[in-house]
Enzyme design. Structure first.
Site, PDB file in Angstrom:
ATOM      1  N   ASP A   1      -7.257  50.559 -70.297  1.00 14.78           N
ATOM      2  CA  ASP A   1      -7.984  51.152 -71.410  1.00 14.78           C
ATOM      3  C   ASP A   1      -7.553  52.589 -71.666  1.00 14.78           C
ATOM      4  O   ASP A   1      -6.921  53.234 -70.822  1.00 14.78           O
ATOM      5  CB  ASP A   1      -9.490  51.143 -71.121  1.00 14.78           C
ATOM      6  CG  ASP A   1     -10.137  49.819 -71.501  1.00 14.78           C
ATOM      7  OD1 ASP A   1      -9.445  48.978 -72.092  1.00 14.78           O
ATOM      8  OD2 ASP A   1     -11.326  49.639 -71.208  1.00 14.78           O
TER       9      ASP A   1
ATOM     10  N   LYS B   1      -9.048  51.419 -77.133  1.00 15.85           N
ATOM     11  CA  LYS B   1      -9.781  51.330 -78.393  1.00 15.85           C
ATOM     12  C   LYS B   1     -10.234  52.721 -78.806  1.00 15.85           C
ATOM     13  O   LYS B   1     -10.585  53.550 -77.983  1.00 15.85           O
ATOM     14  CB  LYS B   1     -11.017  50.437 -78.264  1.00 15.85           C
ATOM     15  CG  LYS B   1     -10.754  49.004 -77.843  1.00 15.85           C
ATOM     16  CD  LYS B   1     -12.045  48.207 -77.882  1.00 15.85           C
ATOM     17  CE  LYS B   1     -11.841  46.797 -77.343  1.00 15.85           C
ATOM     18  NZ  LYS B   1     -11.729  46.772 -75.890  1.00 15.85           N
TER      19      LYS B   1
ATOM     20  N   MET C   1     -20.512  58.181 -75.400  1.00 17.96           N
ATOM     21  CA  MET C   1     -19.720  58.172 -76.632  1.00 17.96           C
ATOM     22  C   MET C   1     -20.602  58.350 -77.870  1.00 17.96           C
ATOM     23  O   MET C   1     -20.509  57.607 -78.833  1.00 17.96           O
ATOM     24  CB  MET C   1     -18.913  56.868 -76.734  1.00 17.96           C
ATOM     25  CG  MET C   1     -18.018  56.601 -75.538  1.00 17.96           C
ATOM     26  SD  MET C   1     -16.659  57.797 -75.381  1.00 17.96           S
ATOM     27  CE  MET C   1     -15.538  57.158 -76.601  1.00 17.96           C
TER      28      MET C   1
END
Length: 472
Positions: free
Chosen positions: A36, A58, A173
């Site tokens: 990731d 992502k 986030m």
């Protein structure tokens, strides 16, 4: 064909020292790693040189690989008999979608293991000097996703339960929804004076923090242009930061260093810099290619010049493998660097620097090339091109302010490696402090058209750390 095994591994929050032992073992045995964006790419250097690396990162506004494709790849690689690691930032069980990936593997009866990692919601606050619980401030703690599958991306939460029932809240986030979060916590019971801290890139040397309250943190974040990846921590325990902040007091905190690399092995200098709080990006990444070492005439030389620390290990490993009597070597030993001499000393041999090498007698260069004398190739190395796109992504997310050239031999490969990435060294380094370890390094840097800023008193890792810590 036997089905492979999949390890769903938590990489921890960023500092590579925070990965678990079990997670590191999984990386070392992997045939394939899907990693990731938030998994520190430096962890990939522990993988074997023939491991396949697949980026599956992502961003909120785009996906390199969608989750369904990631699930399919895990199944495909495992059914091909591979040992697969899915490397995820933080802990895979905390907003890591590990349940979906494990379910896909179970559907095909593929064996898997889930390896926990240290969650960013706990580690980032600790690196900012804030424990998420404390007897006097916080007896409860919650981790909350700050975006979900709702149409507008605003989290649909039990705001009253959070505001009235939890002392410390970590939102993951959530910078994009910061105003919405503050409004709802105030609306449902939190006071406007409740302390808040934003922690970006927690546990990295580039970690940034921003303090405020529910009343003003949004305006501060806009002014500071604060962005993800970040943890939003809300609660009275944030007030402890002024007393027990520790990571940001390290002497090289804030230094984002690019280190020219010449070795395929681990760098002691990089480790020393990171131990003092710096972020270090090493480039280029090398991979070693073993060769057959011809030792037929080694007893006939008067002098042996070892070109690198690796050449010492490779030479003596070959001597032992062929069961040769080392006592028959009559040559005096020399090394190209102090690190090479140290390697020879560790094996019980006295050695002098190459600068002191007298021209008399028959000489053999071990692990290097020389037009004037014989050379013994102990191994070959080449740039690991699989790491070039990884390096480019690391540069995009960092703000390099320091460049270190450890030797003259490190300059040309560094510049040529950058060109393969489509990057000009002079452009990359124009606003960067360039440090050279020794006069020969400085001359090579100047010949390459790069302006050096200085060099430490000696070419040791301790001297470099001291030089940078003094603000040079």
């Amino acid at each position: 064909m036997k089905t492979g095994t999949v390890f769903l591994v938590g990489a921890g929050p960023g500092d590579i020292g925070l990965i678990t032992v079990k997670g590191l073992e999984a990386i070392r045995q992997a045939d394939v790693i899907l990693y990731d964006r938030l998994a520190n790419p430096k962890l990939l250097e522990f993988a074997s040189s023939d491991c396949e690396l697949i980026y599956s990162g992502k961003l909120p506004d785009r996906h390199i690989l969608r989750q369904e494709k990631i699930n399919d790849l895990l199944v495909e690689k495992a059914l091909a008999g591979k040992t697969v690691v899915r490397l995820k930032g933080g802990d895979p069980g905390v907003f890591g979608r590990v349940g979906e990936e494990a379910a896909s593997l179970a559907q095909y009866q593929i064996p898997f293991e889930i390896v926990p990692g240290i969650s960013s919601g706990i580690a980032a606050p600790l690196y900012a000097g804030i424990p998420v619980t404390h007897r006097d401030y916080a007896e409860s703690f919650a981790v909350v996703t700050a975006h979900d599958k709702s149409k507008d991306g605003k989290p649909m939460l039990d705001w009253e339960g959070l505001a009235r029932g939890v002392d410390t809240i970590a939102f993951y986030m959530g910078v994009g929804n910061l105003s919405f979060i503050c409004e709802n916590l105030i609306k449902h019971g939190k006071t406007t004076s409740t302390p808040v801290v934003l922690i970006q890139w927690g546990t990295f040397g580039r970690q940034k923090t921003l303090e405020g309250t529910l009343a003003d943190i949004y305006e501060k974040a806009v002014e500071a242009k604060f962005s993800n990846p970040a943890i939003i921590l809300v609660g009275e325990v944030v007030s402890l930061r002024g007393k027990i902040s520790w990571f940001e007091k390290k002497p090289l905190y804030g230094r984002q260093i690019l280190l020219a690399r010449t070795s395929a092995g681990p760098s002691e200098l990089a480790k020393a810099l990171m131990d003092k709080g710096a972020d270090v990006i090493e480039f280029p990444k090398w991979k070693k290619i073993n060769v057959t070492i011809d030792l037929e005439n080694i007893f006939s030389y008067d002098k042996m010049l070892f070109a690198s620390p690796e050449s010492v290990d490779e030479f003596f490993a070959a001597v032992m493998e062929k069961r040769m009597d080392i006592r028959q070597i009559k040559a005096d030993f020399y090394g190209h660097s102090s690190k090479t001499i140290k390697k020879l000393n560790e094996r019980g041999f006295m050695a002098d620097l190459a600068d002191d090498l007298m021209p008399l007698g028959k000489c053999l260069v071990v692990g290097g090339e020389c037009r004037q004398t014989d050379a013994l190739v102990t191994s070959k190395k080449e740039i690991d091109r699989q790491f070039l796109p990884i390096f480019k992504r690391m540069l995009e997310e960092a703000e390099v302010n320091t460049m270190i050239f450890p030797s003259s031999a490190s300059v040309e490969p560094f510049i040529e490696g950058l060109k393969e990435c489509g990057i000009e060294a002079s452009e990359l380094l124009k606003n960067t402090s360039v440090v050279c370890m020794g006069s020969q390094s400085m001359k090579a840097v100047e010949r390459a058209g790069i302006k050096p800023d200085g060099m430490p008193a000696s070419a040791t890792k301790e001297a470099v750390v001291d030089y940078l810590a003094a603000g040079e």
